[in-house]
Every structure is written in structure tokens, then in C-alpha cells.
Design a protein around this motif. Structure first.
Motif, PDB file in Angstrom:
ATOM      1  N   LYS A   1      36.869  17.659  47.926  1.00 25.61           N
ATOM      2  CA  LYS A   1      35.667  16.978  47.434  1.00 25.61           C
ATOM      3  C   LYS A   1      35.244  15.811  48.322  1.00 25.61           C
ATOM      4  O   LYS A   1      34.071  15.608  48.563  1.00 25.61           O
ATOM      5  CB  LYS A   1      35.875  16.508  46.002  1.00 25.61           C
ATOM      6  CG  LYS A   1      34.608  16.526  45.197  1.00 25.61           C
ATOM      7  CD  LYS A   1      34.931  16.430  43.724  1.00 25.61           C
ATOM      8  CE  LYS A   1      33.809  16.861  42.856  1.00 25.61           C
ATOM      9  NZ  LYS A   1      33.445  18.234  42.787  1.00 25.61           N
TER      10      LYS A   1
ATOM     11  N   HIS B   1      38.764  30.183  43.240  1.00 25.31           N
ATOM     12  CA  HIS B   1      37.809  29.770  42.211  1.00 25.31           C
ATOM     13  C   HIS B   1      38.276  30.216  40.835  1.00 25.31           C
ATOM     14  O   HIS B   1      39.233  30.973  40.702  1.00 25.31           O
ATOM     15  CB  HIS B   1      36.425  30.346  42.507  1.00 25.31           C
ATOM     16  CG  HIS B   1      36.420  31.832  42.623  1.00 25.31           C
ATOM     17  ND1 HIS B   1      36.447  32.667  41.519  1.00 25.31           N
ATOM     18  CD2 HIS B   1      36.412  32.637  43.706  1.00 25.31           C
ATOM     19  CE1 HIS B   1      36.441  33.921  41.917  1.00 25.31           C
ATOM     20  NE2 HIS B   1      36.427  33.936  43.249  1.00 25.31           N
TER      21      HIS B   1
ATOM     22  N   PHE C   1      33.542  26.989  47.206  1.00 20.88           N
ATOM     23  CA  PHE C   1      33.819  26.054  48.296  1.00 20.88           C
ATOM     24  C   PHE C   1      32.652  25.083  48.471  1.00 20.88           C
ATOM     25  O   PHE C   1      32.853  23.878  48.597  1.00 20.88           O
ATOM     26  CB  PHE C   1      34.099  26.792  49.607  1.00 20.88           C
ATOM     27  CG  PHE C   1      34.401  25.857  50.734  1.00 20.88           C
ATOM     28  CD1 PHE C   1      35.672  25.328  50.877  1.00 20.88           C
ATOM     29  CD2 PHE C   1      33.418  25.473  51.627  1.00 20.88           C
ATOM     30  CE1 PHE C   1      35.959  24.432  51.896  1.00 20.88           C
ATOM     31  CE2 PHE C   1      33.695  24.576  52.647  1.00 20.88           C
ATOM     32  CZ  PHE C   1      34.966  24.058  52.789  1.00 20.88           C
ATOM     33  N   MET C   2      31.439  25.610  48.464  1.00 19.71           N
ATOM     34  CA  MET C   2      30.250  24.779  48.643  1.00 19.71           C
ATOM     35  C   MET C   2      30.178  23.687  47.567  1.00 19.71           C
ATOM     36  O   MET C   2      29.849  22.543  47.858  1.00 19.71           O
ATOM     37  CB  MET C   2      28.998  25.649  48.597  1.00 19.71           C
ATOM     38  CG  MET C   2      27.700  24.882  48.769  1.00 19.71           C
ATOM     39  SD  MET C   2      26.251  25.960  48.834  1.00 19.71           S
ATOM     40  CE  MET C   2      26.254  26.670  47.191  1.00 19.71           C
ATOM     41  N   HIS C   3      30.521  24.037  46.326  1.00 17.36           N
ATOM     42  CA  HIS C   3      30.469  23.084  45.217  1.00 17.36           C
ATOM     43  C   HIS C   3      31.792  22.343  45.025  1.00 17.36           C
ATOM     44  O   HIS C   3      31.904  21.506  44.128  1.00 17.36           O
ATOM     45  CB  HIS C   3      30.087  23.798  43.924  1.00 17.36           C
ATOM     46  CG  HIS C   3      28.689  24.316  43.927  1.00 17.36           C
ATOM     47  ND1 HIS C   3      27.582  23.506  43.987  1.00 17.36           N
ATOM     48  CD2 HIS C   3      28.216  25.593  43.884  1.00 17.36           C
ATOM     49  CE1 HIS C   3      26.488  24.251  43.971  1.00 17.36           C
ATOM     50  NE2 HIS C   3      26.850  25.521  43.929  1.00 17.36           N
ATOM     51  N   LYS C   4      32.785  22.685  45.838  1.00 17.99           N
ATOM     52  CA  LYS C   4      34.122  22.079  45.756  1.00 17.99           C
ATOM     53  C   LYS C   4      34.692  22.230  44.348  1.00 17.99           C
ATOM     54  O   LYS C   4      35.136  21.281  43.711  1.00 17.99           O
ATOM     55  CB  LYS C   4      34.103  20.611  46.184  1.00 17.99           C
ATOM     56  CG  LYS C   4      33.517  20.354  47.558  1.00 17.99           C
ATOM     57  CD  LYS C   4      34.267  21.058  48.659  1.00 17.99           C
ATOM     58  CE  LYS C   4      33.829  20.677  50.039  1.00 17.99           C
ATOM     59  NZ  LYS C   4      32.641  21.332  50.537  1.00 17.99           N
TER      60      LYS C   4
ATOM     61  N   LEU D   1      32.719  31.524  48.400  1.00 15.99           N
ATOM     62  CA  LEU D   1      31.873  30.670  49.229  1.00 15.99           C
ATOM     63  C   LEU D   1      31.110  29.649  48.388  1.00 15.99           C
ATOM     64  O   LEU D   1      31.001  28.483  48.771  1.00 15.99           O
ATOM     65  CB  LEU D   1      30.910  31.522  50.057  1.00 15.99           C
ATOM     66  CG  LEU D   1      31.597  32.424  51.085  1.00 15.99           C
ATOM     67  CD1 LEU D   1      30.590  33.356  51.732  1.00 15.99           C
ATOM     68  CD2 LEU D   1      32.347  31.621  52.122  1.00 15.99           C
ATOM     69  N   VAL D   2      30.608  30.056  47.235  1.00 16.07           N
ATOM     70  CA  VAL D   2      29.904  29.117  46.353  1.00 16.07           C
ATOM     71  C   VAL D   2      30.884  28.091  45.792  1.00 16.07           C
ATOM     72  O   VAL D   2      30.573  26.897  45.736  1.00 16.07           O
ATOM     73  CB  VAL D   2      29.153  29.865  45.233  1.00 16.07           C
ATOM     74  CG1 VAL D   2      28.658  28.913  44.159  1.00 16.07           C
ATOM     75  CG2 VAL D   2      27.984  30.652  45.825  1.00 16.07           C
TER      76      VAL D   2
ATOM     77  N   ASP E   1      35.586  16.268  54.899  1.00 11.22           N
ATOM     78  CA  ASP E   1      34.663  17.050  55.719  1.00 11.22           C
ATOM     79  C   ASP E   1      35.379  18.357  56.067  1.00 11.22           C
ATOM     80  O   ASP E   1      35.936  18.508  57.144  1.00 11.22           O
ATOM     81  CB  ASP E   1      34.292  16.277  56.981  1.00 11.22           C
ATOM     82  CG  ASP E   1      33.278  17.001  57.831  1.00 11.22           C
ATOM     83  OD1 ASP E   1      32.540  17.859  57.283  1.00 11.22           O
ATOM     84  OD2 ASP E   1      33.214  16.732  59.040  1.00 11.22           O
TER      85      ASP E   1
ATOM     86  N   ALA F   1      35.574  22.681  56.242  1.00 12.19           N
ATOM     87  CA  ALA F   1      34.733  23.841  56.550  1.00 12.19           C
ATOM     88  C   ALA F   1      35.561  25.109  56.474  1.00 12.19           C
ATOM     89  O   ALA F   1      36.769  25.085  56.726  1.00 12.19           O
ATOM     90  CB  ALA F   1      34.135  23.704  57.948  1.00 12.19           C
TER      91      ALA F   1
END
Length: 107
Positions: free
Chosen positions: A29, A105, A18-21, A15-16, A32, A34
Motif C-alpha cells: 500500500k 486476492h 494489485f492495482m487497488h492494493k 491485476l485489479v 512503489d 510493480a
């Protein structure tokens, strides 16, 4: 070992990332994008049939919500540690009907 949880204990890493791409999520990057769902493989008791059934259930639930899956990422946990990853990945790729990316990741 019997699994006592539904998701990988390292969910936060995916999840992190993904959040930081970061990692395999870097491709989003400038999009949009989700996360609309997370499915598990069935843990160490799981197999390719369990993974395919989990994917079908996820797609069904998302359809009821008016959402769909465009891309499926195979978690780093499976890529690094699963002794049955080849069977699981090939079954998912055969049945998914969407792009399947191996990895999430680099943590």
C-alpha cells in the motif's frame, strides 16, 4: 482438459487487486511496487518441475532487462483449486531464493 492459454482466465482479478492494493497485495500500500512478470504453473498438465522451470525462465528474462523478482505471489487459483498445490508451492519455495507469499486476492 488441455489448456489453450498461457495465463489463468482470472488474471484480471490479480491485476485489479494489485492495482487497488487489496488482499495479499495490501502489504504494498505504501510502496512503489510493480508487477514485473506473471508465470503460469503449466495448467492441469503442469507439475512442480514445470513451475520451477517457468520461474527460472522468468528470472532469466528479467535479468536480461535489468529487472529482478523480489517477491513471488502464488495465485489464488492455485491456492483454491490446484490438487498439486503443496508439491508446487514447496518446490517453488525451495528453489525461488526469494520471499514466496501464498495468495493474491480475496475475490
Amino acid at each position: 482438459m488441455i489448456r489453450e492459454q498461457n495465463l489463468c482466465p482470472g488474471d484480471a482479478k490479480c491485476l485489479v487487486a494489485f492495482m487497488h492494493k487489496e488482499g495479499e497485495f495490501e502489504r504494498y500500500k505504501n510502496e512503489d511496487a510493480a508487477i514485473v512478470g506473471i508465470m503460469n504453473c503449466g495448467g492441469c498438465e503442469g507439475n512442480k518441475n514445470r513451475a520451477v522451470c517457468s520461474l527460472a525462465l522468468l528470472k532469466s528474462q528479467l535479468a536480461d532487462l535489468g529487472e529482478n523478482v523480489d517477491v513471488l505471489h502464488i495465485g489464488t487459483c492455485i491456492m483454491k483449486f490446484c490438487p498439486r498445490k503443496e508439491d508446487i508451492i514447496s518446490a517453488i519455495k525451495e528453489k525461488a531464493g526469494i520471499e514466496v507469499i501464498e495468495g493474491t486476492h480475496k475475490y
